[in-house]
Design an enzyme around this catalytic site. Structure first.
Site, PDB file in Angstrom:
ATOM      1  N   SER A  97       0.845  -1.199   0.000  1.00  0.00           N
ATOM      2  CA  SER A  97       0.000   0.000   0.000  1.00  0.00           C
ATOM      3  C   SER A  97       0.880   1.248   0.000  1.00  0.00           C
ATOM      4  O   SER A  97       1.704   1.412  -0.895  1.00  0.00           O
ATOM      5  CB  SER A  97      -0.966  -0.058   1.185  1.00  0.00           C
ATOM      6  OG  SER A  97      -2.050   0.804   1.004  1.00  0.00           O
TER       7      SER A  97
ATOM      8  N   ASP B 150      -2.403  14.048  12.346  1.00  0.00           N
ATOM      9  CA  ASP B 150      -2.679  15.379  11.809  1.00  0.00           C
ATOM     10  C   ASP B 150      -2.030  15.552  10.437  1.00  0.00           C
ATOM     11  O   ASP B 150      -2.697  15.937   9.468  1.00  0.00           O
ATOM     12  CB  ASP B 150      -2.186  16.458  12.778  1.00  0.00           C
ATOM     13  CG  ASP B 150      -3.061  16.571  14.018  1.00  0.00           C
ATOM     14  OD1 ASP B 150      -4.244  16.176  13.935  1.00  0.00           O
ATOM     15  OD2 ASP B 150      -2.574  17.039  15.058  1.00  0.00           O
TER      16      ASP B 150
ATOM     17  N   HIS C 130      -7.243  -6.215  -0.078  1.00  0.00           N
ATOM     18  CA  HIS C 130      -6.098  -5.306  -0.081  1.00  0.00           C
ATOM     19  C   HIS C 130      -4.987  -5.798   0.850  1.00  0.00           C
ATOM     20  O   HIS C 130      -3.817  -5.647   0.545  1.00  0.00           O
ATOM     21  CB  HIS C 130      -6.566  -3.912   0.329  1.00  0.00           C
ATOM     22  CG  HIS C 130      -5.483  -2.882   0.333  1.00  0.00           C
ATOM     23  ND1 HIS C 130      -4.696  -2.623  -0.776  1.00  0.00           N
ATOM     24  CD2 HIS C 130      -5.046  -2.043   1.319  1.00  0.00           C
ATOM     25  CE1 HIS C 130      -3.825  -1.662  -0.480  1.00  0.00           C
ATOM     26  NE2 HIS C 130      -4.013  -1.301   0.778  1.00  0.00           N
TER      27      HIS C 130
END
Length: 261
Positions: free
Chosen positions: A84, A176, A235
């Site tokens: 990924s 964040d 996945h």
């Protein structure tokens, strides 16, 4: 950057494993243990993940260069496996620093924009809303996140990032920055390079991340690519079909021809 890593096994083939978004190097632990006699596996926490340092900005090449520098200092020329986001970074390392990569395995990701990364936006929003300053237990965190993240597997995977030290709870992943960088994470900036080393592209037959139109961009950048699809995997190929994936890894490391499953 001094990335955190775990070393597993004592086999003759060095391998560096790169995990996906919001994961940690230890996610590869069972695979590395199974390869312990064939490989010495280095399980990296990517920048902004696990116990590795955080960065102030995010670009794929910036992150890939930090990984490449670590590989050059700690391992040297190696087989490189990435899933990924880790697969995107592995591809960028191979294209930008081919002298470091003996062979490349890309797991269920493509050198193309993939909008699936945007699906993480709601997950990041839920995690940001969790009041960790007044958290009393991991069980409480799990309970409070359940309405926003009802999938038990996804929620518990993300909660691996919650660390308790003393009386303080904190996040291991830089949610964040990563949450604000999902567009970059899902992208693929143009790159004028070719990696002509052996490349194995392992995809999940039930995964939406790799589509037929990705094959040509992959061949252009990695002309020696061979695709193997594990038909029953989604996945998370290495978690969904671990025995088949380990078998593919063994043939990859032995430089044998790999027959598609």
């Amino acid at each position: 950057m001094n990335l955190h890593s775990l070393t597993v096994g004592s086999g003759p083939s060095p391998v560096v494993f790169l995990h996906g978004l919001f994961g940690q190097g230890k996610n590869w632990g069972s695979i590395a243990n199974a390869l312990g006699t064939e490989a010495t596996s280095h399980l990296i926490d990517l920048p902004n993940h696990g116990l590795s340092p955080w960065t102030e900005t995010f670009e794929l090449d910036q992150q890939a260069d930090l990984i490449a520098d670590w590989i050059a200092d700690a391992v040297g020329r190696t087989a490189l496996v990435g899933h990924s986001l880790g697969g995107k970074l592995a591809m960028r390392v191979a294209l930008r620093r081919p002298e470091l990569v003996d062979r490349l395995m890309v797991v269920d990701i493509s050198p193309a924009r993939n909008e699936a990364a945007q699906s993480f936006a709601a997950l990041v929003a839920a995690l940001r809303q969790l009041d960790i300053d007044h958290l009393t237990s991991r069980t409480q965190a799990d309970r409070e996140l359940t309405p926003a993240i009802p999938d038990d597997v996804v929620r518990r995977f993300l909660l691996q990032n919650l660390r308790h030290k003393g009386s303080h709870w904190s996040w291991l992943s830089n949610f964040d920055l990563l949450g604000d960088s999902l567009h970059q994470i899902g992208g693929w900036p143009p790159i004028d390079a070719v990696y002509d080393g052996p490349t194995l592209w392992v995809t999940g037959g039930r995964s939406p991340y790799v589509t037929p139109e990705h094959a040509e961009p992959m061949r252009q950048l990695f002309p020696r690519v061979l695709q193997v699809t594990l038909k029953r995997a989604g996945h998370w190929v290495h978690a969904d079909e671990p025995e088949a994936f380990i078998s593919v890894c063994r043939r990859f490391l032995a430089a044998e021809a790999v027959t598609p499953a």
